[in-house]
Scaffold this motif. Structure first.
Motif, PDB file in Angstrom:
ATOM      1  N   VAL A  33      -6.558  20.656  83.190  1.00  0.00           N
ATOM      2  CA  VAL A  33      -7.341  19.460  82.879  1.00  0.00           C
ATOM      3  C   VAL A  33      -8.786  19.738  83.248  1.00  0.00           C
ATOM      4  O   VAL A  33      -9.073  20.167  84.362  1.00  0.00           O
ATOM      5  N   ALA A  36     -11.183  15.363  86.481  1.00  0.00           N
ATOM      6  CA  ALA A  36     -10.336  14.181  86.699  1.00  0.00           C
ATOM      7  C   ALA A  36     -10.811  13.371  87.892  1.00  0.00           C
ATOM      8  O   ALA A  36     -10.129  13.281  88.888  1.00  0.00           O
ATOM      9  N   GLY A 237      -8.985   5.205  78.862  1.00  0.00           N
ATOM     10  CA  GLY A 237      -8.636   6.208  79.847  1.00  0.00           C
ATOM     11  C   GLY A 237      -7.691   5.710  80.914  1.00  0.00           C
ATOM     12  O   GLY A 237      -7.367   6.453  81.841  1.00  0.00           O
ATOM     13  N   PRO A 259     -13.456  10.789  79.430  1.00  0.00           N
ATOM     14  CA  PRO A 259     -12.894  11.976  78.783  1.00  0.00           C
ATOM     15  C   PRO A 259     -13.310  12.041  77.324  1.00  0.00           C
ATOM     16  O   PRO A 259     -13.545  11.013  76.692  1.00  0.00           O
ATOM     17  N   GLN A 272      -3.416  16.911  72.250  1.00  0.00           N
ATOM     18  CA  GLN A 272      -4.742  16.501  72.707  1.00  0.00           C
ATOM     19  C   GLN A 272      -5.730  16.800  71.593  1.00  0.00           C
ATOM     20  O   GLN A 272      -5.830  17.926  71.113  1.00  0.00           O
ATOM     21  N   ARG A 337      -2.882  15.000  81.063  1.00  0.00           N
ATOM     22  CA  ARG A 337      -3.777  14.885  79.912  1.00  0.00           C
ATOM     23  C   ARG A 337      -3.491  13.602  79.129  1.00  0.00           C
ATOM     24  O   ARG A 337      -4.410  12.962  78.621  1.00  0.00           O
ATOM     25  N   ARG A 340      -4.998  10.713  81.095  1.00  0.00           N
ATOM     26  CA  ARG A 340      -6.451  10.679  81.168  1.00  0.00           C
ATOM     27  C   ARG A 340      -7.128  10.528  79.816  1.00  0.00           C
ATOM     28  O   ARG A 340      -8.341  10.362  79.760  1.00  0.00           O
ATOM     29  N   SER A 341      -6.397  10.605  78.745  1.00  0.00           N
ATOM     30  CA  SER A 341      -7.005  10.467  77.427  1.00  0.00           C
ATOM     31  C   SER A 341      -7.564   9.056  77.241  1.00  0.00           C
ATOM     32  O   SER A 341      -7.122   8.098  77.881  1.00  0.00           O
TER      33      SER A 341
END
Length: 689
Positions: A33, A36, A237, A259, A272, A337, A340-341
């Motif tokens: 990643v 973060a 996010g 992000p 992703q 991921r 956190r997208s």
């Protein structure tokens, strides 16, 4: 001119690449990643008459670039299992990072605390239409004892009054019940977009690309506001994390760089996809469509376990599997991921006829739960705060977490995104000529112990999809006229409809955002029972004069409007009562008898949960029932282009559980249509009161 885009997963030392995060991958690689700096906020359990306890969390500091630890192993996540602030008792909070004060603090300090006598009076008023007169005597006595000088009420009220200037987040009730119910249907809400029409999958990808660009453009506009909206960091996010006792919410801390990527799911496979350029600006729709086209070529049918089904399980079951998955480094990286997208996008297969067909009911099923394991439920990650759905057959919508983001904001976002979709863009035929980074496949390492859990999740989602009864209808030409708010008239009509369908009123609520006084929190708006009951009886009385019916309608609507203003100002009774109850629990005191009274249990057994939003696009709003013998009613008001024009029509979706023989979505829907016709005819014939 060749467009330049950042690489997905840049190599060490690449110019302009963000610093790597080694916490989720253990040493870089394809699934490292990039950064973060996340914080964790609690999403507690519902505080009903017999529910669990909990209090909303506040964010704690992120680790900064390159220092984030793995979800599930981060000590900050464990520390946030309980909030540092609980009404009535103070715990030592972890040191927060330097950040701007909460919006509520900047706008005048702590929120107002409702008067104890006013709250207890509203409780007794709610019981008048629910409990027989002889049964209210015990409740009146308990209320007098609770609110008397020297009683438990003033003592708990004083504890609430001694809160610090920065207000704690109160329990996000009713979402996230103590039974740890699944997110689909029970907690998540949805919005069904107008059905789209395209010839083949190319139209699906092109619309999805423009929708992504429109949502990102809306987010960019929000970030330019001063002061910024406090919920933006949690919505874009944000993601739930299942905990042993209650959920947490991962979100960006204030000022952190958002992000640049989103999560796209097709055929149960997660990718992703870069959605923003080097400067954080959204990529053009042609670039996004080209990326989605390359993704589609790599996702054939079959070959991937439907891991997303696990997120639709009961929260304790999904939490157990989540902790099992997070032991593996590859799973930590891929799940991290997704979490956190910015948001998730599901590219769904055509809706099956068994799932509701191509009508509004089929679209509602796809948004609420995905149609089951054999349909598109595997294309979901229900923990995500925002997940957009674009089906190959034109079924589109968004499913969101109402504990984090308000439905009115989602409707505004959809309006803006669809406006962007109508803007002229380059031809889809030219989208394949752009040099773009390839979408990155998120892979998982699944042991033999995971397969039985996936099978159980399949059976659960199939059972849930078969149990949800959805009835949708449109009501055109509705408009109260005069000074009457359409939302208040609709809420009164809902009470009349329930009375006609079941012969009595029930405990009803409409979750309402308190973002102006308590950012990120909600309260429950309870309609006025006695005026609605009197109106329902008068409308069904053939001897009642129209003047009397009109006067009762005016009384009910005005009472509903007053209650709306009270709740929006932070003076609602439901949140106050739950705060008093929580204060007693936090202090280790015996629970006051008022909270164990059967009448109080009846008053908080919300058989009718409603939600209303305004939208220019005529979207269908979805909300599942809160209790097994209840209804969920979503009402979308079609807002006219000109605010001075009369209101447009309504888009109504009624949900119920088919396993309950006392409820039927079509029956309540027909009663609501009749109630709207009765009130509309009364207003048209005799004018607005």
């Amino acid at each position: 001119m060749r467009l330049r885009y950042p690489r997905v997963g840049p190599s060490r030392g690449a110019p302009g690449s963000p610093p790597r995060d080694r916490g989720l991958s253990g040493g870089g690689g394809a699934h490292a990643v990039p950064w973060a700096p996340w914080v964790v906020a609690g999403v507690p359990g519902r505080l009903g008459p017999r529910g669990g306890v909990g209090c909303g969390g506040v964010g704690v500091g992120g680790a900064g670039p390159g220092r984030t630890q793995a979800p599930g192993r981060d000590p900050r996540v464990r520390a946030m299992g309980r909030s540092p602030w609980v009404w009535g008792r103070r715990r030592t909070p972890p040191a927060p990072p330097p950040a701007a004060p909460p919006v509520s603090a900047r706008r005048g300090g702590r929120p107002p605390l409702p008067a104890l006598g006013a709250t207890l009076g509203r409780l007794l008023g709610a019981l008048e239409a629910l409990v027989a007169p002889g049964e209210r005597d015990r409740t009146r006595r308990l209320v007098r004892e609770f609110g008397a000088p020297g009683g438990a009420g003033p003592r708990l009220q004083e504890r609430l009054r001694r809160q610090p200037p920065v207000p704690p987040r109160l329990p996000e009730w009713p979402w996230g019940s103590s039974e740890r119910l699944p997110l689909p249907v029970h907690t998540s809400a949805g919005l069904v977009l107008p059905r789209q029409d395209w010839e083949d999958w190319r139209g699906q990808l092109w619309f999805a690309a423009r929708l992504i660009a429109g949502v990102l453009d809306y987010r960019a506009q929000l970030e330019r506001r001063d002061p910024p909206e406090p919920w933006v960091q949690a919505a874009f996010g944000g993601c739930r994390v299942p905990g042993p006792q209650r959920d947490e919410v991962l979100q960006l801390p204030p000022g952190a760089q958002p992000p640049p990527f989103i999560t796209v799911v097709r055929n149960c496979q997660f990718f992703q996809v870069e959605a923003c350029g080097e400067a954080g600006t959204p990529l053009p729709p042609a670039a996004l469509a080209a990326a989605l086209g390359g993704l589609r070529a790599r996702t054939g049918r079959g070959g991937a376990p439907p891991l997303g089904l696990l997120t639709g399980q009961h929260r304790h079951a999904w939490g157990r599997v989540y902790r099992l998955l997070m032991r593996d480094r590859l799973n930590r990286a891929s799940i991290g991921r997704i979490q956190r997208s910015l948001f998730a996008l599901s590219l769904d297969a055509p809706v099956l006829a068994a799932a509701g067909g191509r009508g509004p009911g089929g679209g509602a099923a796809q948004v609420l739960h995905g149609g089951g394991a054999c349909a598109n439920s595997g294309n979901r990650w229900f923990d995500k705060t925002l997940q957009f759905i674009v089906g190959e057959d034109g079924t589109c919508g968004v499913v969101y977490d109402p504990a984090v983001i308000d439905g009115a904001v989602v409707a505004e976002m959809v309006d803006h995104a669809l406006d962007c979709c109508r803007r002229p863009d380059p031809s889809p035929a030219s989208m394949t000529s752009l040099p773009l980074p390839q979408p990155q496949r998120l892979r998982f390492s699944l042991g033999p112990e995971t397969a039985p859990e996936v099978e159980r999740a399949k059976r659960h989602l199939d059972s849930l999809a078969a149990d949800v009864d959805v009835h949708c209808f449109s009501h055109e030409g509705f408009g109260a006229g005069g000074a009457l708010r359409p939302e208040a008239v609709v809420q009164v009509a809902l009470q009349v409809a329930f009375y006609r369908a079941h012969g009595s009123l029930c405990a009803s609520c409409e979750p309402t955002s308190l973002r102006h006084v308590l950012p990120g929190c909600t309260d429950l708006l309870r309609p006025p029972g006695p005026p609605c009951l009197a109106l329902a009886r008068a409308l069904d009385d053939p001897h009642a004069e129209p003047e009397l019916q009109l006067a009762l309608l005016r009384e009910a609507v005005e009472a509903q409007s007053r209650r709306t203003q009270e709740v929006l100002a932070g003076q609602g009774a439901e949140r106050h009562l739950q705060g008093l109850r929580q204060a007693a629990i936090a202090a280790g005191e015996p629970l006051p008898e008022i909270f164990m009274d059967p009448a109080y249990a009846l008053a908080t057994h919300f058989r009718l949960c409603t939600v209303q939003v305004r939208s220019r696009e005529g979207c269908w709003l979805l909300r599942g029932p809160l209790v097994p013998d209840g209804y969920g009613v979503g009402v979308g008001h079609i807002a006219p282009p000109d605010p001075h024009d009369p209101p447009g029509g309504l888009r109504v979706a009624v949900t119920a559980f088919a396993c309950c023989h006392q409820t039927e979505a079509a029956r309540l829907g027909a009663a609501l249509q009749g109630a709207l016709d009765s009130l509309g005819g009364l207003l048209r014939r005799h004018g607005p009161p």
